[in-house]
Design a protein around this motif. Structure first.
Motif, PDB file in Angstrom:
ATOM      1  N   ASN A   1       3.498  46.065 -25.373  1.00 39.22           N
ATOM      2  CA  ASN A   1       2.321  46.457 -24.592  1.00 39.22           C
ATOM      3  C   ASN A   1       2.682  46.679 -23.127  1.00 39.22           C
ATOM      4  OD1 ASN A   1      -0.127  46.697 -26.164  1.00 39.22           O
ATOM      5  ND2 ASN A   1       0.153  44.540 -26.704  1.00 39.22           N
ATOM      6  N   ARG A   2       3.581  45.867 -22.605  1.00 37.31           N
ATOM      7  CA  ARG A   2       4.036  46.049 -21.223  1.00 37.31           C
ATOM      8  C   ARG A   2       4.759  47.386 -21.061  1.00 37.31           C
ATOM      9  NH1 ARG A   2       7.538  40.887 -20.413  1.00 37.31           N
ATOM     10  NH2 ARG A   2       8.009  41.857 -18.386  1.00 37.31           N
ATOM     11  N   LEU A   3       5.565  47.746 -22.065  1.00 33.78           N
ATOM     12  CA  LEU A   3       6.268  49.028 -22.003  1.00 33.78           C
ATOM     13  C   LEU A   3       5.276  50.185 -22.126  1.00 33.78           C
ATOM     14  CD1 LEU A   3       8.964  50.500 -21.811  1.00 33.78           C
ATOM     15  CD2 LEU A   3       9.171  50.320 -24.298  1.00 33.78           C
ATOM     16  N   ARG A   4       4.274  50.024 -22.970  1.00 29.54           N
ATOM     17  CA  ARG A   4       3.238  51.054 -23.093  1.00 29.54           C
ATOM     18  C   ARG A   4       2.569  51.291 -21.735  1.00 29.54           C
ATOM     19  NH1 ARG A   4      -1.975  50.532 -23.263  1.00 29.54           N
ATOM     20  NH2 ARG A   4      -1.838  48.277 -23.669  1.00 29.54           N
ATOM     21  N   GLU A   5       2.237  50.210 -21.041  1.00 29.49           N
ATOM     22  CA  GLU A   5       1.612  50.334 -19.726  1.00 29.49           C
ATOM     23  C   GLU A   5       2.554  51.000 -18.723  1.00 29.49           C
ATOM     24  OE1 GLU A   5       0.551  46.359 -18.764  1.00 29.49           O
ATOM     25  OE2 GLU A   5      -1.161  46.281 -20.154  1.00 29.49           O
ATOM     26  N   ALA A   6       3.848  50.718 -18.815  1.00 29.50           N
ATOM     27  CA  ALA A   6       4.823  51.325 -17.898  1.00 29.50           C
ATOM     28  C   ALA A   6       4.878  52.834 -18.092  1.00 29.50           C
ATOM     29  CB  ALA A   6       6.203  50.698 -18.124  1.00 29.50           C
ATOM     30  N   PHE A   7       4.815  53.290 -19.343  1.00 34.62           N
ATOM     31  CA  PHE A   7       4.809  54.732 -19.608  1.00 34.62           C
ATOM     32  C   PHE A   7       3.499  55.359 -19.135  1.00 34.62           C
ATOM     33  CE2 PHE A   7       8.349  54.040 -22.605  1.00 34.62           C
ATOM     34  CZ  PHE A   7       9.128  55.152 -22.303  1.00 34.62           C
ATOM     35  N   GLU A   8       2.387  54.674 -19.343  1.00 29.29           N
ATOM     36  CA  GLU A   8       1.099  55.216 -18.911  1.00 29.29           C
ATOM     37  C   GLU A   8       1.014  55.289 -17.396  1.00 29.29           C
ATOM     38  OE1 GLU A   8      -1.628  52.602 -20.824  1.00 29.29           O
ATOM     39  OE2 GLU A   8      -1.679  53.758 -22.699  1.00 29.29           O
ATOM     40  N   ASP A   9       1.678  54.374 -16.703  1.00 31.78           N
ATOM     41  CA  ASP A   9       1.659  54.375 -15.239  1.00 31.78           C
ATOM     42  C   ASP A   9       2.327  55.615 -14.657  1.00 31.78           C
ATOM     43  OD1 ASP A   9       0.309  52.002 -15.147  1.00 31.78           O
ATOM     44  OD2 ASP A   9       2.076  50.752 -14.787  1.00 31.78           O
ATOM     45  N   VAL A  10       3.240  56.226 -15.423  1.00 27.36           N
ATOM     46  CA  VAL A  10       3.903  57.448 -14.933  1.00 27.36           C
ATOM     47  C   VAL A  10       3.327  58.697 -15.606  1.00 27.36           C
ATOM     48  CG1 VAL A  10       6.042  56.265 -14.326  1.00 27.36           C
ATOM     49  CG2 VAL A  10       5.766  57.186 -16.642  1.00 27.36           C
ATOM     50  N   GLY A  11       2.137  58.555 -16.173  1.00 27.63           N
ATOM     51  CA  GLY A  11       1.425  59.707 -16.716  1.00 27.63           C
ATOM     52  C   GLY A  11       1.800  60.095 -18.128  1.00 27.63           C
ATOM     53  N   ARG A  12       2.477  59.214 -18.861  1.00 26.62           N
ATOM     54  CA  ARG A  12       2.851  59.525 -20.245  1.00 26.62           C
ATOM     55  C   ARG A  12       1.814  58.945 -21.203  1.00 26.62           C
ATOM     56  NH1 ARG A  12       8.460  60.333 -20.137  1.00 26.62           N
ATOM     57  NH2 ARG A  12       8.243  61.123 -22.275  1.00 26.62           N
ATOM     58  N   ARG A  13       1.694  59.554 -22.367  1.00 22.64           N
ATOM     59  CA  ARG A  13       0.787  59.035 -23.387  1.00 22.64           C
ATOM     60  C   ARG A  13       1.571  58.113 -24.315  1.00 22.64           C
ATOM     61  NH1 ARG A  13      -2.109  62.361 -28.313  1.00 22.64           N
ATOM     62  NH2 ARG A  13      -3.394  60.618 -29.083  1.00 22.64           N
ATOM     63  N   ALA A  14       1.079  56.900 -24.484  1.00 22.16           N
ATOM     64  CA  ALA A  14       1.789  55.926 -25.311  1.00 22.16           C
ATOM     65  C   ALA A  14       0.802  55.184 -26.207  1.00 22.16           C
ATOM     66  CB  ALA A  14       2.545  54.936 -24.432  1.00 22.16           C
ATOM     67  N   THR A  15       1.104  55.115 -27.506  1.00 25.38           N
ATOM     68  CA  THR A  15       0.258  54.396 -28.463  1.00 25.38           C
ATOM     69  C   THR A  15       1.121  53.418 -29.244  1.00 25.38           C
ATOM     70  OG1 THR A  15       0.554  56.177 -30.091  1.00 25.38           O
ATOM     71  CG2 THR A  15      -1.414  56.269 -28.700  1.00 25.38           C
ATOM     72  N   LEU A  16       0.572  52.214 -29.465  1.00 30.27           N
ATOM     73  CA  LEU A  16       1.304  51.159 -30.166  1.00 30.27           C
ATOM     74  C   LEU A  16       0.703  50.937 -31.541  1.00 30.27           C
ATOM     75  CD1 LEU A  16       3.403  48.870 -30.232  1.00 30.27           C
ATOM     76  CD2 LEU A  16       1.691  47.377 -29.153  1.00 30.27           C
TER      77      LEU A  16
END
Length: 293
Positions: free
Chosen positions: A174-189
């Motif tokens: 979940n932390r990695l998902r948030e890191a990708f979203e912070d740079v504008g990437r779409r991430a789903t777990l």
């Protein structure tokens, strides 16, 4: 007069009952040693050797041995014995632990006592002792009941620890998902597969690398391949000695994993050959992964 000539099953002459047996089989895991089929083979061989005819089977499949709840086979057996609705004088069981791996070891002894009190002789077909009521057999049975209870508790403790580390690693996901979203990437777990999907194109799967030690050989780490890994990356939480704490974090392309019997194993010496990168903290691994994906 006609009714008097009918021999009811629960009123069979005692000599006839003593040539007939029931079997109780239970399996709660996929361990081949304790499969229903293997138990039945051992029991059938014992019955043939002792000239017994198996007339009834009580069966519990896929049921835990920790409690009697949901074990319809054992419940029905005890009900039949206590009510006298039995046409057998012997009960054949694979081993002492088939009654259950009760944490109160007196519970399995209690069920055997119920059978014995009703005149049913209990035999443990795979054990190396005769259940003849002697002091020796009583001591051995009690030891085996304690061992069965400890085995169950040990498995529970290990499972509980495994779940703890899996949940800890999913928090990292979940932390990695948030890191990708912070740079504008779409991430789903997807927690069912423990995989993170980036921009619906790149897969990052999370695994535990568990510590293993065989004799004098250097320690190895093993990852279990529960599901087929999709093309992408694997983030592994590597456990330290005895799997009691986190050693470090590993990153590797999923193509590097070659599973044998659903297990991928490596040592520190072979880590480079599998293109496994090591990070001291998850934050460092996360930054590296966000930059390269």
């Amino acid at each position: 007069m006609v009714q008097a000539l009918i021999v009811h099953k629960d009123r069979l002459p005692q000599p006839q009952k003593m040539h007939q047996a029931a079997q109780y089989v239970r399996m709660s895991t996929d361990y081949q040693k304790y499969s229903i089929e293997n138990q039945a083979v051992v029991i059938a061989a014992y019955a043939e050797l002792h000239k017994l005819t198996i007339v009834r089977t009580y069966r519990d499949e896929g049921e835990s041995g920790l409690k009697i709840e949901n074990r319809t086979g054992l419940t029905e057996l005890i009900d039949d014995v206590q009510s006298g609705r039995i046409e057998f004088g012997h009960l054949l069981v694979f081993d002492v632990s088939r009654w259950g791996r009760f944490q109160d070891v007196d519970e399995s002894a209690h069920y055997e006592f119920i059978c014995r009190k009703a005149g049913v002789k209990v035999a443990y077909c795979a054990e190396q002792f005769d259940n003849d009521g002697s002091l020796l057999s009583s001591i051995v049975k009690n030891i085996k009941r304690v061992m069965a209870a400890e085995f169950s508790q040990d498995r529970f403790d290990k499972l509980d620890a495994h779940r703890k580390w899996v949940n800890f690693h999913l928090e990292n996901a979940n932390r990695l998902r948030e890191a990708f979203e912070d740079v504008g990437r779409r991430a789903t777990l997807d927690q069912s597969t423990e995989c993170l999907r980036i921009d619906n194109a790149v897969n990052i799967c999370f695994r535990l690398a568990k510590w293993r030690k065989y004799g004098r050989q250097p320690p190895r780490w093993a990852m279990v391949g529960r599901v087929a890994l999709q093309k992408g990356w694997v983030v592994a939480l590597r456990m330290g000695e005895n799997n009691e704490a986190v050693l470090d974090y590993l990153l590797l392309p999923s193509a590097s994993l070659s599973f044998k019997s659903h297990v991928f194993s490596f040592s520190e010496d072979t880590r480079a050959a599998y293109k496994i990168e090591r990070f001291q903290t998850f934050e460092a691994l996360s930054r590296s992964l966000v930059e390269r994906v």
